[in-house]
Motif scaffolding. Structure first.
Motif, mmCIF file in Angstrom:
data_model
loop_
_atom_site.group_PDB
_atom_site.id
_atom_site.type_symbol
_atom_site.label_atom_id
_atom_site.label_comp_id
_atom_site.label_asym_id
_atom_site.label_seq_id
_atom_site.Cartn_x
_atom_site.Cartn_y
_atom_site.Cartn_z
ATOM 1 N N LEU A 122 20.654 -39.384 -9.678
ATOM 2 C CA LEU A 122 19.265 -39.606 -9.277
ATOM 3 C C LEU A 122 18.361 -38.440 -9.681
ATOM 4 O O LEU A 122 17.213 -38.643 -10.082
ATOM 5 C CB LEU A 122 19.181 -39.858 -7.769
ATOM 6 N N GLY A 123 18.882 -37.216 -9.572
ATOM 7 C CA GLY A 123 18.103 -36.050 -9.986
ATOM 8 C C GLY A 123 17.805 -36.072 -11.478
ATOM 9 O O GLY A 123 16.691 -35.779 -11.905
ATOM 10 N N GLY A 124 18.807 -36.437 -12.273
ATOM 11 C CA GLY A 124 18.590 -36.539 -13.714
ATOM 12 C C GLY A 124 17.599 -37.633 -14.067
ATOM 13 O O GLY A 124 16.752 -37.461 -14.944
ATOM 14 N N LEU A 149 16.867 -29.473 -9.828
ATOM 15 C CA LEU A 149 17.368 -28.932 -8.563
ATOM 16 C C LEU A 149 18.268 -29.945 -7.861
ATOM 17 O O LEU A 149 19.350 -29.589 -7.358
ATOM 18 C CB LEU A 149 16.193 -28.546 -7.657
ATOM 19 N N GLY A 150 17.845 -31.205 -7.835
ATOM 20 C CA GLY A 150 18.681 -32.246 -7.231
ATOM 21 C C GLY A 150 20.004 -32.406 -7.958
ATOM 22 O O GLY A 150 21.064 -32.587 -7.336
ATOM 23 N N ALA A 151 19.990 -32.326 -9.295
ATOM 24 C CA ALA A 151 21.222 -32.444 -10.069
ATOM 25 C C ALA A 151 22.154 -31.265 -9.810
ATOM 26 O O ALA A 151 23.379 -31.443 -9.691
ATOM 27 C CB ALA A 151 20.892 -32.548 -11.554
ATOM 28 N N VAL A 152 21.602 -30.062 -9.674
ATOM 29 C CA VAL A 152 22.436 -28.883 -9.403
ATOM 30 C C VAL A 152 23.042 -28.965 -8.007
ATOM 31 O O VAL A 152 24.232 -28.668 -7.804
ATOM 32 C CB VAL A 152 21.603 -27.589 -9.593
ATOM 33 N N VAL A 153 22.257 -29.380 -7.024
ATOM 34 C CA VAL A 153 22.792 -29.551 -5.662
ATOM 35 C C VAL A 153 23.869 -30.643 -5.664
ATOM 36 O O VAL A 153 24.910 -30.508 -5.019
ATOM 37 C CB VAL A 153 21.651 -29.886 -4.670
ATOM 38 N N GLY A 154 23.631 -31.708 -6.403
ATOM 39 C CA GLY A 154 24.632 -32.766 -6.514
ATOM 40 C C GLY A 154 25.917 -32.269 -7.141
ATOM 41 O O GLY A 154 27.019 -32.618 -6.703
ATOM 42 N N ILE A 174 28.656 -38.687 -2.896
ATOM 43 C CA ILE A 174 27.249 -38.408 -2.584
ATOM 44 C C ILE A 174 26.686 -37.393 -3.576
ATOM 45 O O ILE A 174 25.555 -37.529 -4.061
ATOM 46 C CB ILE A 174 27.095 -37.921 -1.125
ATOM 47 N N GLY A 175 27.478 -36.390 -3.914
ATOM 48 C CA GLY A 175 27.042 -35.403 -4.896
ATOM 49 C C GLY A 175 26.810 -36.022 -6.259
ATOM 50 O O GLY A 175 25.826 -35.705 -6.936
ATOM 51 N N PHE A 176 27.709 -36.925 -6.677
ATOM 52 C CA PHE A 176 27.537 -37.594 -7.964
ATOM 53 C C PHE A 176 26.272 -38.440 -7.962
ATOM 54 O O PHE A 176 25.507 -38.441 -8.923
ATOM 55 C CB PHE A 176 28.766 -38.451 -8.278
ATOM 56 N N LEU A 177 26.042 -39.162 -6.871
ATOM 57 C CA LEU A 177 24.838 -39.978 -6.757
ATOM 58 C C LEU A 177 23.586 -39.103 -6.830
ATOM 59 O O LEU A 177 22.610 -39.443 -7.515
ATOM 60 C CB LEU A 177 24.863 -40.777 -5.450
ATOM 61 N N GLY A 216 27.008 -29.230 -7.022
ATOM 62 C CA GLY A 216 27.650 -28.418 -5.979
ATOM 63 C C GLY A 216 28.392 -29.281 -4.973
ATOM 64 O O GLY A 216 29.496 -28.937 -4.539
ATOM 65 N N LEU A 217 27.802 -30.407 -4.593
ATOM 66 C CA LEU A 217 28.474 -31.315 -3.659
ATOM 67 C C LEU A 217 29.723 -31.937 -4.282
ATOM 68 O O LEU A 217 30.722 -32.151 -3.587
ATOM 69 C CB LEU A 217 27.516 -32.408 -3.196
ATOM 70 N N VAL A 218 29.666 -32.230 -5.583
ATOM 71 C CA VAL A 218 30.853 -32.765 -6.250
ATOM 72 C C VAL A 218 31.985 -31.741 -6.216
ATOM 73 O O VAL A 218 33.136 -32.067 -5.893
ATOM 74 C CB VAL A 218 30.530 -33.177 -7.710
ATOM 75 N N VAL A 219 31.661 -30.487 -6.542
ATOM 76 C CA VAL A 219 32.683 -29.431 -6.520
ATOM 77 C C VAL A 219 33.212 -29.239 -5.106
ATOM 78 O O VAL A 219 34.429 -29.115 -4.887
ATOM 79 C CB VAL A 219 32.100 -28.117 -7.094
#
Length: 139
Positions: free
Chosen positions: A80-82, A50-55, A73-76, A57-60
């Motif tokens: 971290l989610g992964g 979930l954290g990786a998917v939200v990240g 921030i999205g990449f980070l 989304g933030l990258v896009v």
């Protein structure tokens, strides 16, 4: 990959030998293995994904809005989610075994009194002294 018949027999013999030699250890290992489970924790994996998917989304969103800091921030968050999802489950802490072979007093990680410390300075000096002593005894 399932075990072959020979491997299953050897494993059964090893289990029987462990039960015969130290039944208390065998039951402890069996109960801790069944309680802890094997593999990854599903809750941890779900939160990490979930954290990786939200990240992502933030990258896009950061690329579309041309705000580099949002993308960073999205990449980070993706990384971290992964990492959170891939982290293995925590292992139970091992206890201290006393001189009689039984578990320690359960002092919450507290160590008992130590014996007298050998004189001789640093660790390396003591190792050299032990080496010299063994060489003298061996000759």
């Amino acid at each position: 990959m399932p075990l072959s018949e020979h491997e299953q027999r050897v494993l059964a013999q090893m289990e029987q030998a462990l039960y015969a030699e130290d039944p208390r250890l065998a039951t402890t290992l069996k109960s801790s293995a069944s309680a802890s489970g094997h593999g990854l924790d599903r809750r941890r994996v779900a939160l990490g994904v979930l954290g990786a998917v939200v990240g992502l989304g933030l990258v896009v969103l950061g690329v579309m809005s041309q705000m580099i800091w949002v993308g960073a921030i999205g990449f980070l968050l993706m990384v971290l989610g992964g990492a959170w999802a891939a982290k293995p489950p925590a292992r139970p802490k091992l206890g201290v075994v006393g001189g009689d072979g039984k578990g320690g007093g359960g002092g919450g990680g507290r160590r008992g009194p130590r014996g007298p410390r050998p004189s001789g300075g640093s660790f390396m000096e003591r190792m050299e002294q032990q080496w010299d002593k063994r060489r003298e005894q061996g000759l």
